[in-house]
Design an enzyme around this catalytic site. Structure first.
Site, PDB file in Angstrom:
ATOM      1  CG  ASP A  67     -17.961 -23.317  49.166  1.00 47.13           C
ATOM      2  OD1 ASP A  67     -19.097 -23.156  48.670  1.00 47.13           O
ATOM      3  OD2 ASP A  67     -17.531 -24.427  49.489  1.00 47.13           O
ATOM      4  CD  GLU A 143     -10.019 -29.439  49.471  1.00 45.23           C
ATOM      5  OE1 GLU A 143     -10.878 -30.079  50.101  1.00 45.23           O
ATOM      6  OE2 GLU A 143      -9.747 -29.686  48.287  1.00 45.23           O
TER       7      GLU A 143
HETATM    8  C1  F6R Z   1     -20.181 -26.553  48.089  1.00 48.15           C
HETATM    9  C2  F6R Z   1     -19.396 -26.973  49.262  1.00 48.15           C
HETATM   10  C3  F6R Z   1     -18.799 -28.329  49.309  1.00 48.15           C
HETATM   11  C4  F6R Z   1     -19.872 -29.406  49.279  1.00 48.15           C
HETATM   12  C5  F6R Z   1     -19.290 -30.815  49.366  1.00 48.15           C
HETATM   13  C6  F6R Z   1     -20.364 -31.864  49.158  1.00 48.15           C
HETATM   14  O1  F6R Z   1     -20.639 -25.233  48.241  1.00 48.15           O
HETATM   15  O2  F6R Z   1     -19.224 -26.217  50.168  1.00 48.15           O
HETATM   16  O3  F6R Z   1     -18.008 -28.464  50.454  1.00 48.15           O
HETATM   17  O4  F6R Z   1     -20.754 -29.200  50.354  1.00 48.15           O
HETATM   18  O5  F6R Z   1     -18.307 -30.985  48.418  1.00 48.15           O
HETATM   19  O6  F6R Z   1     -20.932 -31.691  47.894  1.00 48.15           O
HETATM   20  P1  F6R Z   1     -22.253 -32.461  47.463  1.00 48.15           P
HETATM   21  O7  F6R Z   1     -23.349 -31.953  48.321  1.00 48.15           O
HETATM   22  O8  F6R Z   1     -22.469 -32.087  46.016  1.00 48.15           O
HETATM   23  O9  F6R Z   1     -21.983 -33.906  47.676  1.00 48.15           O
END
Ligand code: F6R
Length: 244
Positions: A67, A143
């Site tokens: 993404d 989401e």
């Molecule tokens: C980012 C993504 C998001 C993250 C999620 C957790 O490319 O796809 O869905 O995986 O927000 O983020 P972290 O790993 O920073 O806690």
């Protein structure tokens, strides 16, 4: 879906990297789709290290970015582009023809989505997907409320995604109202999915993903439906699970 709990972030990341390298050895033309963010950061470092140490051939690998924040240039240090360029593409000197990321600056984001969907079809699907989990249960920028049969799309981001993102990844204020993301159908169709999570802040969402009802209102609950889905956490993120 299988849940595995590791002692700490290091061992969780080592295990994740070793699943990827084993799959790459078994299938050199592997198609991997990965999230950026703080959770997979160490996995990326260890993956580069292992590939180099074991001289694994990655010349046929295809990499897909899960993404991107819509409207952000790839030079922004908080962008997914920047993350992958500095963590994987440059260290591995990956050929640009091998990686595919959404162009978040495109004036036709829908065309970007269509291009990504075509690529995934052309590759006969994703072999391994490595995803994180957001504080609202999102996967990628899928989401709450996103259909489990969604393909790539532009998503309106929830306030929690915007505020957590701003705080975690950016030094300067940025507009984070939309994301461009692969869909949950891509996840369901992937051969293997690893959802990784670490730290106590993720304990409640991991519990809901693993033990809560399967519902589009909590996207990560889709993991319960995946025949080859693995939830890998450290002990802190697993702290609220009934069984560990
Ligand atoms: C980012 C993504 C998001 C993250 C999620 C957790 O490319 O796809 O869905 O995986 O927000 O983020 P972290 O790993 O920073 O806690």
């Amino acid at each position: 879906m299988t849940v595995s709990v590791f002692e700490n972030y290091q061992s969780l990341s080592e295990h994740t990297a070793s699943i990827i390298t084993t799959d790459l050895k078994n299938k050199p033309a592997l198609t991997i789709c990965m999230a950026s963010g703080s959770t997979p950061a160490l996995t990326c470092d260890l993956l580069v290290k292992k590939i180099k140490e074991d001289s694994i051939d990655y010349s046929a690998l295809t990499f897909i970015g899960l993404d991107e924040w819509a409207g952000l240039p790839p030079t922004n240090t908080g962008s997914c582009h920047y993350f992958f360029r500095t963590k994987l593409f440059e260290p591995l000197q990956l050929n640009p023809s091998q990686y595919h990321l959404f162009d978040a600056l495109s004036d036709n984001l829908q065309a970007e989505c269509d291009k990504m969907d075509r690529l995934i079809t052309d590759k006969s699907g994703i072999d391994i997907m490595i995803v994180g989990i957001g504080m609202n249960g999102h996967i990628g920028f899928n989401e709450p409320g996103t259909s489990f049969s969604s393909l790539s799309h532009v998503a309106i981001l929830e306030e929690i995604t915007r505020s957590v993102g701003q705080k975690k990844y950016f030094n300067e204020p940025v507009v984070l109202d939309k994301g461009i993301t692969t869909g949950l159908q891509h996840l369901m169709n992937a051969e293997k999915v690893l959802l990784i999570a670490n730290g106590g802040k993720k304990a409640a969402v991991i519990k809901q993903a693993v033990e809560g009802p399967v519902t589009e209102d909590f996207p990560a609950s889709i993991m319960q439906l995946h025949k080859n889905g693995f939830v890998l956490t450290d002990t802190e993120a697993a702290a609220l699970l009934n069984k560990q």
